[in-house]
Motif scaffolding. Structure first.
Motif, PDB file in Angstrom:
ATOM      1  N   LEU A   1       2.476  -3.861  10.360  1.00 22.00           N
ATOM      2  CA  LEU A   1       2.937  -4.149   8.997  1.00 22.00           C
ATOM      3  C   LEU A   1       1.736  -4.291   8.060  1.00 22.00           C
ATOM      4  O   LEU A   1       1.739  -3.763   6.944  1.00 22.00           O
ATOM      5  CB  LEU A   1       3.774  -5.425   8.985  1.00 22.00           C
ATOM      6  N   ALA A   2       0.707  -4.984   8.505  1.00 17.43           N
ATOM      7  CA  ALA A   2      -0.494  -5.175   7.677  1.00 17.43           C
ATOM      8  C   ALA A   2      -1.169  -3.838   7.373  1.00 17.43           C
ATOM      9  O   ALA A   2      -1.593  -3.593   6.239  1.00 17.43           O
ATOM     10  CB  ALA A   2      -1.471  -6.110   8.379  1.00 17.43           C
ATOM     11  N   ILE A   3      -1.234  -2.956   8.359  1.00 14.56           N
ATOM     12  CA  ILE A   3      -1.843  -1.632   8.148  1.00 14.56           C
ATOM     13  C   ILE A   3      -0.999  -0.822   7.158  1.00 14.56           C
ATOM     14  O   ILE A   3      -1.531  -0.192   6.235  1.00 14.56           O
ATOM     15  CB  ILE A   3      -2.003  -0.883   9.489  1.00 14.56           C
ATOM     16  N   ALA A   4       0.317  -0.859   7.322  1.00 13.69           N
ATOM     17  CA  ALA A   4       1.199  -0.118   6.415  1.00 13.69           C
ATOM     18  C   ALA A   4       1.081  -0.647   4.984  1.00 13.69           C
ATOM     19  O   ALA A   4       1.002   0.136   4.030  1.00 13.69           O
ATOM     20  CB  ALA A   4       2.645  -0.210   6.895  1.00 13.69           C
ATOM     21  N   GLU A   5       1.048  -1.968   4.815  1.00 14.55           N
ATOM     22  CA  GLU A   5       0.905  -2.557   3.474  1.00 14.55           C
ATOM     23  C   GLU A   5      -0.419  -2.143   2.838  1.00 14.55           C
ATOM     24  O   GLU A   5      -0.482  -1.879   1.639  1.00 14.55           O
ATOM     25  CB  GLU A   5       1.012  -4.083   3.551  1.00 14.55           C
TER      26      GLU A   5
ATOM     27  N   LEU B   1      -2.192   0.666   3.570  1.00 20.53           N
ATOM     28  CA  LEU B   1      -2.131   2.098   3.287  1.00 20.53           C
ATOM     29  C   LEU B   1      -1.300   2.407   2.042  1.00 20.53           C
ATOM     30  O   LEU B   1      -1.601   3.349   1.306  1.00 20.53           O
ATOM     31  CB  LEU B   1      -1.577   2.865   4.492  1.00 20.53           C
ATOM     32  N   PHE B   2      -0.253   1.618   1.799  1.00 18.32           N
ATOM     33  CA  PHE B   2       0.606   1.859   0.642  1.00 18.32           C
ATOM     34  C   PHE B   2       0.163   1.068  -0.588  1.00 18.32           C
ATOM     35  O   PHE B   2       0.837   1.058  -1.607  1.00 18.32           O
ATOM     36  CB  PHE B   2       2.068   1.559   0.979  1.00 18.32           C
ATOM     37  N   GLY B   3      -0.980   0.387  -0.491  1.00 22.68           N
ATOM     38  CA  GLY B   3      -1.548  -0.314  -1.644  1.00 22.68           C
ATOM     39  C   GLY B   3      -0.871  -1.620  -1.994  1.00 22.68           C
ATOM     40  O   GLY B   3      -1.021  -2.117  -3.107  1.00 22.68           O
ATOM     41  N   LEU B   4      -0.113  -2.201  -1.063  1.00 18.06           N
ATOM     42  CA  LEU B   4       0.542  -3.479  -1.338  1.00 18.06           C
ATOM     43  C   LEU B   4      -0.416  -4.654  -1.192  1.00 18.06           C
ATOM     44  O   LEU B   4      -0.144  -5.740  -1.682  1.00 18.06           O
ATOM     45  CB  LEU B   4       1.761  -3.654  -0.425  1.00 18.06           C
ATOM     46  N   ASN B   5      -1.502  -4.458  -0.480  1.00 17.80           N
ATOM     47  CA  ASN B   5      -2.586  -5.436  -0.469  1.00 17.80           C
ATOM     48  C   ASN B   5      -3.895  -4.654  -0.536  1.00 17.80           C
ATOM     49  O   ASN B   5      -3.946  -3.476  -0.199  1.00 17.80           O
ATOM     50  CB  ASN B   5      -2.519  -6.381   0.733  1.00 17.80           C
ATOM     51  N   VAL B   6      -4.920  -5.297  -1.014  1.00 22.27           N
ATOM     52  CA  VAL B   6      -6.206  -4.630  -1.186  1.00 22.27           C
ATOM     53  C   VAL B   6      -7.244  -5.364  -0.339  1.00 22.27           C
ATOM     54  O   VAL B   6      -7.606  -6.494  -0.656  1.00 22.27           O
ATOM     55  CB  VAL B   6      -6.641  -4.621  -2.673  1.00 22.27           C
ATOM     56  N   PRO B   7      -7.689  -4.734   0.741  1.00 19.17           N
ATOM     57  CA  PRO B   7      -8.691  -5.394   1.567  1.00 19.17           C
ATOM     58  C   PRO B   7     -10.030  -5.425   0.842  1.00 19.17           C
ATOM     59  O   PRO B   7     -10.332  -4.554   0.026  1.00 19.17           O
ATOM     60  CB  PRO B   7      -8.762  -4.509   2.815  1.00 19.17           C
ATOM     61  N   GLY B   8     -10.809  -6.435   1.115  1.00 20.41           N
ATOM     62  CA  GLY B   8     -12.143  -6.530   0.523  1.00 20.41           C
ATOM     63  C   GLY B   8     -13.077  -7.161   1.520  1.00 20.41           C
ATOM     64  O   GLY B   8     -12.708  -8.110   2.203  1.00 20.41           O
ATOM     65  N   GLY B   9     -14.261  -6.655   1.616  1.00 22.50           N
ATOM     66  CA  GLY B   9     -15.234  -7.228   2.529  1.00 22.50           C
ATOM     67  C   GLY B   9     -16.515  -6.430   2.495  1.00 22.50           C
ATOM     68  O   GLY B   9     -16.588  -5.360   1.883  1.00 22.50           O
ATOM     69  N   LYS B  10     -17.532  -6.962   3.119  1.00 18.33           N
ATOM     70  CA  LYS B  10     -18.842  -6.330   3.170  1.00 18.33           C
ATOM     71  C   LYS B  10     -19.329  -6.317   4.619  1.00 18.33           C
ATOM     72  O   LYS B  10     -18.971  -7.186   5.412  1.00 18.33           O
ATOM     73  CB  LYS B  10     -19.864  -7.111   2.325  1.00 18.33           C
ATOM     74  N   LEU B  11     -20.136  -5.322   4.944  1.00 22.99           N
ATOM     75  CA  LEU B  11     -20.698  -5.241   6.291  1.00 22.99           C
ATOM     76  C   LEU B  11     -21.667  -6.397   6.539  1.00 22.99           C
ATOM     77  O   LEU B  11     -22.553  -6.636   5.726  1.00 22.99           O
ATOM     78  CB  LEU B  11     -21.474  -3.932   6.474  1.00 22.99           C
ATOM     79  N   PRO B  12     -21.533  -7.089   7.679  1.00 27.39           N
ATOM     80  CA  PRO B  12     -22.474  -8.171   8.000  1.00 27.39           C
ATOM     81  C   PRO B  12     -23.690  -7.682   8.780  1.00 27.39           C
ATOM     82  O   PRO B  12     -24.495  -8.482   9.239  1.00 27.39           O
ATOM     83  CB  PRO B  12     -21.620  -9.108   8.855  1.00 27.39           C
ATOM     84  N   VAL B  13     -23.818  -6.378   8.941  1.00 20.96           N
ATOM     85  CA  VAL B  13     -24.933  -5.785   9.689  1.00 20.96           C
ATOM     86  C   VAL B  13     -25.409  -4.529   8.959  1.00 20.96           C
ATOM     87  O   VAL B  13     -24.732  -4.017   8.083  1.00 20.96           O
ATOM     88  CB  VAL B  13     -24.517  -5.391  11.131  1.00 20.96           C
ATOM     89  N   THR B  14     -26.569  -4.033   9.352  1.00 20.76           N
ATOM     90  CA  THR B  14     -27.069  -2.752   8.873  1.00 20.76           C
ATOM     91  C   THR B  14     -26.736  -1.703   9.914  1.00 20.76           C
ATOM     92  O   THR B  14     -26.983  -1.914  11.100  1.00 20.76           O
ATOM     93  CB  THR B  14     -28.600  -2.796   8.674  1.00 20.76           C
ATOM     94  N   VAL B  15     -26.176  -0.582   9.496  1.00 23.56           N
ATOM     95  CA  VAL B  15     -25.909   0.527  10.409  1.00 23.56           C
ATOM     96  C   VAL B  15     -27.066   1.511  10.246  1.00 23.56           C
ATOM     97  O   VAL B  15     -27.248   2.108   9.192  1.00 23.56           O
ATOM     98  CB  VAL B  15     -24.560   1.212  10.100  1.00 23.56           C
ATOM     99  N   TYR B  16     -27.864   1.607  11.302  1.00 19.31           N
ATOM    100  CA  TYR B  16     -29.080   2.414  11.262  1.00 19.31           C
ATOM    101  C   TYR B  16     -28.764   3.895  11.481  1.00 19.31           C
ATOM    102  O   TYR B  16     -27.762   4.233  12.092  1.00 19.31           O
ATOM    103  CB  TYR B  16     -30.052   1.948  12.352  1.00 19.31           C
ATOM    104  N   PRO B  17     -29.655   4.779  11.025  1.00 16.53           N
ATOM    105  CA  PRO B  17     -29.455   6.209  11.278  1.00 16.53           C
ATOM    106  C   PRO B  17     -29.656   6.518  12.757  1.00 16.53           C
ATOM    107  O   PRO B  17     -30.264   5.734  13.492  1.00 16.53           O
ATOM    108  CB  PRO B  17     -30.535   6.881  10.420  1.00 16.53           C
TER     109      PRO B  17
END
Length: 149
Positions: A5-9, A11-27
């Motif tokens: 249900l959370a994924i569907a909400e 995907l359909f824009g009923l909730n807006v996730p927000g967050g930032k990466l807590p790590v660096t993704v290296y090349p």
């Protein structure tokens, strides 16, 4: 079941996730630049580790994030950066205006970094200082067209 249900909400824009990466993704070539047994985070034989010491290009840097909306951040106080601090023990107040320039309400994580101008500080006996360090952060929810400090 609630995950679906959370994924569907989301995907359909009923909730807006927000967050930032807590790590660096290296090349991908990062593993060839760092010796396996060298556990130093400050640059020694390689480019350094963590967002604090790494000096190379990142696939996704520490603090990278995505959203269904867009934001504009403006430094309000102090009015210009960078700010010289003579006493690191003295508090410094930073005010940032966050404007939602997108179509939906969203969360933005505002991050304040401390950045050392000189990497080697002579008074510290040659101790290597971080390139940058996260000093403060705050999550702000802003409606479309609105601005919040």
């Amino acid at each position: 079941q609630a995950a679906g249900l959370a994924i569907a909400e989301t995907l359909f824009g009923l909730n807006v996730p927000g967050g930032k990466l807590p790590v660096t993704v290296y090349p991908p070539n990062y593993v060839r630049q760092v010796r396996f047994h060298d556990m130093r985070i400050a640059p020694g034989s390689g480019p350094g580790r963590t967002y604090r010491f790494y000096r190379g290009p990142a696939l996704f840097p520490f603090g990278h994030g995505l959203s269904y909306t867009t934001f504009r951040l403006r430094l309000r106080h102090p009015t210009a950066g960078p700010v010289a601090v003579s006493n690191p023990e003295e508090p410094l107040t930073v005010t940032v205006a966050v404007a939602n320039t997108g179509p939906v309400t969203g969360d933005e994580v505002v991050m304040v970094f401390w950045e050392k101008v000189a990497v080697l500080h002579p008074a510290a006996g040659g101790v290597q200082w971080p390139v940058q360090q996260l000093m403060a952060f705050a999550r702000v929810t802003v409606a479309p067209g609105a601005e919040q400090e």
